[in-house]
Design an enzyme around this catalytic site. Structure first.
Site, PDB file in Angstrom:
ATOM      1  N   SER A  79       4.684   2.389   8.065  1.00 20.45           N
ATOM      2  CA  SER A  79       4.419   1.208   7.242  1.00 20.45           C
ATOM      3  C   SER A  79       5.628   0.872   6.375  1.00 20.45           C
ATOM      4  CB  SER A  79       3.199   1.445   6.349  1.00 20.45           C
ATOM      5  OG  SER A  79       2.016   1.427   7.106  1.00 20.45           O
ATOM      6  N   ASP A  91       0.474  -7.589   1.532  1.00 17.66           N
ATOM      7  CA  ASP A  91       0.865  -6.191   1.696  1.00 17.66           C
ATOM      8  C   ASP A  91       2.385  -6.021   1.701  1.00 17.66           C
ATOM      9  OD1 ASP A  91       0.346  -3.468   1.920  1.00 17.66           O
ATOM     10  OD2 ASP A  91       0.391  -3.500   4.105  1.00 17.66           O
ATOM     11  N   HIS A 135       0.815  -1.217   0.000  1.00 22.02           N
ATOM     12  CA  HIS A 135       0.000   0.000   0.000  1.00 22.02           C
ATOM     13  C   HIS A 135       0.850   1.270   0.000  1.00 22.02           C
ATOM     14  CE1 HIS A 135       0.498  -0.164   4.489  1.00 22.02           C
ATOM     15  NE2 HIS A 135       0.470   1.151   4.356  1.00 22.02           N
TER      16      HIS A 135
END
Length: 407
Positions: free
Chosen positions: A250, A166, A136
């Protein structure tokens, strides 16, 4: 006589008052001297074992602002500034980089920053270095740049990305890469174990931020809706930590006390009533995905070639009348469609068959079938049990390669 008596009566009380004041002053002085004598004598008596206890007077506690000193037991504390944590951060922080997602926008299709995240340099090989980040973080990017710890930006090439887990892998020139992170064994991680998170929360202005916490839980299952249809496609197994993980973290590293990466930080539960829950993809789950993305630009997963639905989503009427299942069959997968040239088609599976066992394990729903299926290897031959119009049957199929999520 009357005058003398009056004089005497007035004089006598004054004399008595003066005597009382003198006794009080003498008593006060005596008490103070006695107290000082006791304070001085007690340590000596204690050291000579005349007292039933020992006193430990180690020094004076200096008052920082006033300069006054107070006598009392003080414990000397030595603080080691260059702790294990600072050493780990010094060793690993340069291997955690910023990842900049650049996208075209506006009338002139000018390229600008659409978002930033973090990444971990896990390998340096010849002229190339390889970075793992989250899918993402780079989704929709027309260009990707890496921001090093000194602020230097270098272009990056996307080798492959996997939405289901992911994860994504980038390649950059190794010329300015100085540090590479080492993966640890996430299967050995235990709740309560201290960990460190390094990343770029809230953007590159906070690059290299370090937070510390513990492992709050292992093998946490987080539902993933990969195609946005409102149905759970996959349960991602993650590590839970209370180390602060915010937007921008992230793709960053979750590090153990050996300085090894045991997780790739991915998601954060950001609800008003929830605090201190950060989630990280375990390194042992990430490594095979990273390997596939690096080599094949995609994750090579085995597949069957069917459309499916969990039996618990089917009404009791259709379970009895359409599928004609025995009452003891309460869980499984309903085959909704079959690709005739797929492994399932070649194995003879048909629409409305109900799979209850696969590769020797009971199957309750779609998520469980995918989990068992993805544990197999492409080309493996597996046995399965299914019901067709109420009759229990068995079969076997040779698994093919999947290029998109499904069965």
């Amino acid at each position: 006589m009357g005058y003398y008596d009056q004089d005497y009566e007035e004089y006598q009380p004054k004399k008595q008052k003066g005597n009382r004041g003198g006794w009080f002053l003498a008593g006060l002085v005596g008490a103070i001297l006695g107290g000082l004598l006791v304070i001085v004598a007690i340590p000596t008596l204690s050291n000579l074992d005349f007292l039933p206890y020992k006193m430990d007077i180690t020094g004076e506690d200096e008052q920082e602002d006033t300069g006054e000193t107070t006598t009392g037991p003080v414990k000397n504390v030595s603080v080691e500034v260059n702790s294990a944590i600072t050493g780990i951060v010094d060793e690993v922080s340069d291997a955690v980089v910023g990842v900049v997602n650049l996208q075209e926008a506006g009338f002139w299709n000018e390229t600008g920053e659409a978002g930033t995240g973090s990444g971990v340099i896990y390998k340096k090989e010849g002229k190339n270095a390889f970075i793992v980040t989250n899918h993402h973080v780079i989704a929709g990017a027309s260009e990707i740049e890496i921001s090093l710890s000194d602020g230097t930006r270098i272009p990056a090439e996307l080798l492959g990305s996997d939405e289901l887990t992911d994860l994504a892998v980038l390649r950059v020139s190794s010329e300015k890469i100085t540090k590479v992170a080492e993966f640890g064994n996430s299967d050995k991680v235990k709740p309560g174990e201290p960990v460190i998170a390094i990343g770029n929360p809230l953007g590159l202005q906070f690059s290299g931020s370090v937070t510390q916490g513990i492992i709050s839980g292992t093998e946490r299952a987080i539902p993933i809706d990969e195609n946005g249809d409102g149905q759970v496609d996959w349960n991602a197994e993650v590590l839970q930590t209370d180390a602060a993980i915010n937007p921008g973290n992230s793709g960053g590293a979750l590090i153990n006390m050996d300085g090894q990466v045991i997780g790739i930080n991915s998601m954060k539960i950001a609800e008003a009533a929830v605090e201190g829950i950060g989630l990280s993809i375990p390194s042992n789950h990430a490594i095979p995905i990273i390997s596939d993305l690096e080599k094949y630009s995609e994750v090579r997963r085995p597949y069957m070639g069917i459309g499916m639905r969990s039996l618990n989503e089917v009404s009791s009427y259709h379970v009895e009348q359409t599928l004609k299942l025995p009452k003891e069959v309460e869980a499984g997968i309903v085959v909704m469609s079959v690709d005739p040239i797929s492994p399932a088609g070649q194995a003879g599976l048909q629409e409305l068959d109900v799979i209850t066992e696969f590769a020797g394990k009971e199957i309750k729903d779609i998520i469980e079938l995918r989990k068992v299926l993805y544990e197999q290897k492409i080309g493996d031959t597996v046995k399965f049990t299914f019901y067709r119009e109420g009759k229990k049957m068995t079969g076997e199929m040779k698994l093919g390669e999947q290029h998109s999520i499904g069965g």
